[in-house]
Design an enzyme around this catalytic site. Structure first.
Site, PDB file in Angstrom:
ATOM      1  N   PHE A   1     -28.706 -71.358  70.400  1.00 25.36           N
ATOM      2  CA  PHE A   1     -28.517 -69.937  70.661  1.00 25.36           C
ATOM      3  C   PHE A   1     -27.453 -69.375  69.717  1.00 25.36           C
ATOM      4  O   PHE A   1     -26.323 -69.856  69.688  1.00 25.36           O
ATOM      5  CB  PHE A   1     -28.108 -69.715  72.115  1.00 25.36           C
ATOM      6  CG  PHE A   1     -28.079 -68.273  72.488  1.00 25.36           C
ATOM      7  CD1 PHE A   1     -29.258 -67.574  72.696  1.00 25.36           C
ATOM      8  CD2 PHE A   1     -26.883 -67.596  72.608  1.00 25.36           C
ATOM      9  CE1 PHE A   1     -29.239 -66.221  73.025  1.00 25.36           C
ATOM     10  CE2 PHE A   1     -26.841 -66.254  72.947  1.00 25.36           C
ATOM     11  CZ  PHE A   1     -28.037 -65.572  73.148  1.00 25.36           C
TER      12      PHE A   1
ATOM     13  N   ASP B   1     -27.606 -60.700  69.785  1.00 23.56           N
ATOM     14  CA  ASP B   1     -26.673 -60.459  70.886  1.00 23.56           C
ATOM     15  C   ASP B   1     -26.684 -61.552  71.948  1.00 23.56           C
ATOM     16  O   ASP B   1     -27.624 -62.345  72.048  1.00 23.56           O
ATOM     17  CB  ASP B   1     -27.029 -59.136  71.584  1.00 23.56           C
ATOM     18  CG  ASP B   1     -28.290 -59.254  72.428  1.00 23.56           C
ATOM     19  OD1 ASP B   1     -29.337 -59.683  71.887  1.00 23.56           O
ATOM     20  OD2 ASP B   1     -28.245 -58.927  73.633  1.00 23.56           O
TER      21      ASP B   1
ATOM     22  N   LYS C   1     -36.415 -70.450  64.062  1.00 26.81           N
ATOM     23  CA  LYS C   1     -35.997 -71.694  64.707  1.00 26.81           C
ATOM     24  C   LYS C   1     -36.995 -72.806  64.389  1.00 26.81           C
ATOM     25  O   LYS C   1     -38.209 -72.592  64.403  1.00 26.81           O
ATOM     26  CB  LYS C   1     -35.906 -71.498  66.224  1.00 26.81           C
ATOM     27  CG  LYS C   1     -34.662 -70.732  66.631  1.00 26.81           C
ATOM     28  CD  LYS C   1     -34.445 -70.809  68.128  1.00 26.81           C
ATOM     29  CE  LYS C   1     -33.152 -70.120  68.509  1.00 26.81           C
ATOM     30  NZ  LYS C   1     -32.942 -70.118  69.966  1.00 26.81           N
TER      31      LYS C   1
ATOM     32  N   ARG D   1     -23.430 -58.214  68.418  1.00 30.38           N
ATOM     33  CA  ARG D   1     -24.365 -57.817  67.353  1.00 30.38           C
ATOM     34  C   ARG D   1     -23.610 -57.415  66.089  1.00 30.38           C
ATOM     35  O   ARG D   1     -24.125 -57.501  64.983  1.00 30.38           O
ATOM     36  CB  ARG D   1     -25.202 -56.613  67.794  1.00 30.38           C
ATOM     37  CG  ARG D   1     -26.166 -56.873  68.930  1.00 30.38           C
ATOM     38  CD  ARG D   1     -27.103 -55.670  69.066  1.00 30.38           C
ATOM     39  NE  ARG D   1     -27.779 -55.628  70.349  1.00 30.38           N
ATOM     40  CZ  ARG D   1     -28.926 -56.237  70.627  1.00 30.38           C
ATOM     41  NH1 ARG D   1     -29.514 -56.970  69.714  1.00 30.38           N
ATOM     42  NH2 ARG D   1     -29.486 -56.121  71.817  1.00 30.38           N
TER      43      ARG D   1
ATOM     44  N   GLY E   1     -32.284 -55.931  67.566  1.00 32.25           N
ATOM     45  CA  GLY E   1     -31.745 -57.074  66.832  1.00 32.25           C
ATOM     46  C   GLY E   1     -31.808 -56.971  65.327  1.00 32.25           C
ATOM     47  O   GLY E   1     -30.915 -57.442  64.628  1.00 32.25           O
TER      48      GLY E   1
ATOM     49  N   ASP F   1     -38.357 -66.937  67.314  1.00 38.18           N
ATOM     50  CA  ASP F   1     -38.038 -68.018  68.256  1.00 38.18           C
ATOM     51  C   ASP F   1     -39.340 -68.574  68.842  1.00 38.18           C
ATOM     52  O   ASP F   1     -39.942 -69.487  68.281  1.00 38.18           O
ATOM     53  CB  ASP F   1     -37.090 -67.478  69.321  1.00 38.18           C
ATOM     54  CG  ASP F   1     -36.563 -68.553  70.244  1.00 38.18           C
ATOM     55  OD1 ASP F   1     -36.976 -69.716  70.100  1.00 38.18           O
ATOM     56  OD2 ASP F   1     -35.748 -68.252  71.128  1.00 38.18           O
TER      57      ASP F   1
HETATM   58  C1  PRP Z   1     -35.128 -60.947  70.330  1.00 35.71           C
HETATM   59  C2  PRP Z   1     -35.126 -60.911  68.825  1.00 35.71           C
HETATM   60  C3  PRP Z   1     -36.596 -60.896  68.476  1.00 35.71           C
HETATM   61  C4  PRP Z   1     -37.222 -61.690  69.586  1.00 35.71           C
HETATM   62  C5  PRP Z   1     -37.526 -63.069  69.107  1.00 35.71           C
HETATM   63  O1  PRP Z   1     -35.228 -59.652  70.807  1.00 35.71           O
HETATM   64  O2  PRP Z   1     -34.464 -59.761  68.341  1.00 35.71           O
HETATM   65  O3  PRP Z   1     -37.137 -59.595  68.465  1.00 35.71           O
HETATM   66  O4  PRP Z   1     -36.280 -61.700  70.662  1.00 35.71           O
HETATM   67  O5  PRP Z   1     -37.959 -63.882  70.144  1.00 35.71           O
HETATM   68  P1  PRP Z   1     -39.407 -64.518  70.230  1.00 35.71           P
HETATM   69  O6  PRP Z   1     -39.787 -65.055  68.879  1.00 35.71           O
HETATM   70  O7  PRP Z   1     -39.202 -65.604  71.249  1.00 35.71           O
HETATM   71  O8  PRP Z   1     -40.357 -63.469  70.718  1.00 35.71           O
HETATM   72  P2  PRP Z   1     -34.681 -59.188  72.242  1.00 35.71           P
HETATM   73  O9  PRP Z   1     -35.794 -59.167  73.233  1.00 35.71           O
HETATM   74  O10 PRP Z   1     -33.476 -59.993  72.596  1.00 35.71           O
HETATM   75  O11 PRP Z   1     -34.280 -57.682  71.971  1.00 35.71           O
HETATM   76  P3  PRP Z   1     -33.192 -57.143  70.951  1.00 35.71           P
HETATM   77  O12 PRP Z   1     -33.817 -57.191  69.585  1.00 35.71           O
HETATM   78  O13 PRP Z   1     -32.935 -55.754  71.418  1.00 35.71           O
HETATM   79  O14 PRP Z   1     -31.967 -58.027  71.038  1.00 35.71           O
END
Ligand code: PRP
Length: 176
Positions: free
Chosen positions: A150, A157, A129, A163, A42, A101
């Protein structure tokens, strides 16, 4: 605007200006033994724009972390997908992520890096958030605080897609 997007939440231009500020603030904190750690996938877009605004001598590392597993909600389980770990010993580490998040990812990653001997560990997230959380952790540098909705684009993504959009936007409901 992409047809799947209902509305743009943060434009490419606004993101760029904010990253100028974030990069400046991070460098004000000191650039000795600086290491930027980008959390994949991400934060690859945000991270690239951030560290290119930091023309100093620094180490760049990536860590492959997953907690959403492609869906819309955190699974609650933070997975470290890499086989090895960078050498964090004595470094001022800035962990860069696209969104804060539940906070579980950042709390877990910063804990691991601190435990591996970094001299300090800070975090920089593009989006945070505005919501109640079970974790105590607060990011050190935040680009934008958004509502509990969201979002995709600029690295974020939905099922692996969107992305590449240059802005942060809200998906149309019928796409989800
Ligand atoms: C998403 C985002 C953060 C994390 C945040 O990663 O990129 O790393 O979740 O969420 P949290 O604060 O609730 O832990 P994801 O697992 O979707 O992987 P990605 O980065 O490959 O999209």
């Amino acid at each position: 605007m992409h047809e799947a997007i209902d509305r743009i939440l943060v434009s490419e231009e606004v993101i760029g200006h904010r990253i100028d500020v974030l990069a400046g603030k991070i460098m004000e904190g000191g650039v000795d033994d600086l290491m930027i750690v980008v959390l994949l996938k991400g934060a690859m877009v945000f991270g690239a724009d951030l560290f290119r605004r930091m023309p100093v001598r620094l180490d760049l590392e990536c860590m492959n972390i997953s907690s959403y597993h492609g869906g819309m909600k955190s699974s609650g389980e933070v997975k470290f997908l890499d086989v090895g770990m960078p050498d964090f010993l004595g470094k001022r580490v800035i962990v860069v992520d696209d969104i804060f998040d539940t906070g579980l990812t950042m709390e877990a990653v910063c804990g691991v890096i601190k435990g591996a001997g970094a001299s300090s560990v800070e975090s920089c997230v593009l989006l945070a958030k505005d919501k109640e959380r079970g974790v105590e952790y607060t990011p050190d540098y935040v680009g934008f605080t958004i509502g509990d909705e969201f979002v995709v684009g600029y690295g974020l993504d939905y099922k692996g897609k969107y992305r590449n959009l240059p802005y942060v936007g809200v998906l149309r409901e019928d796409v989800i």
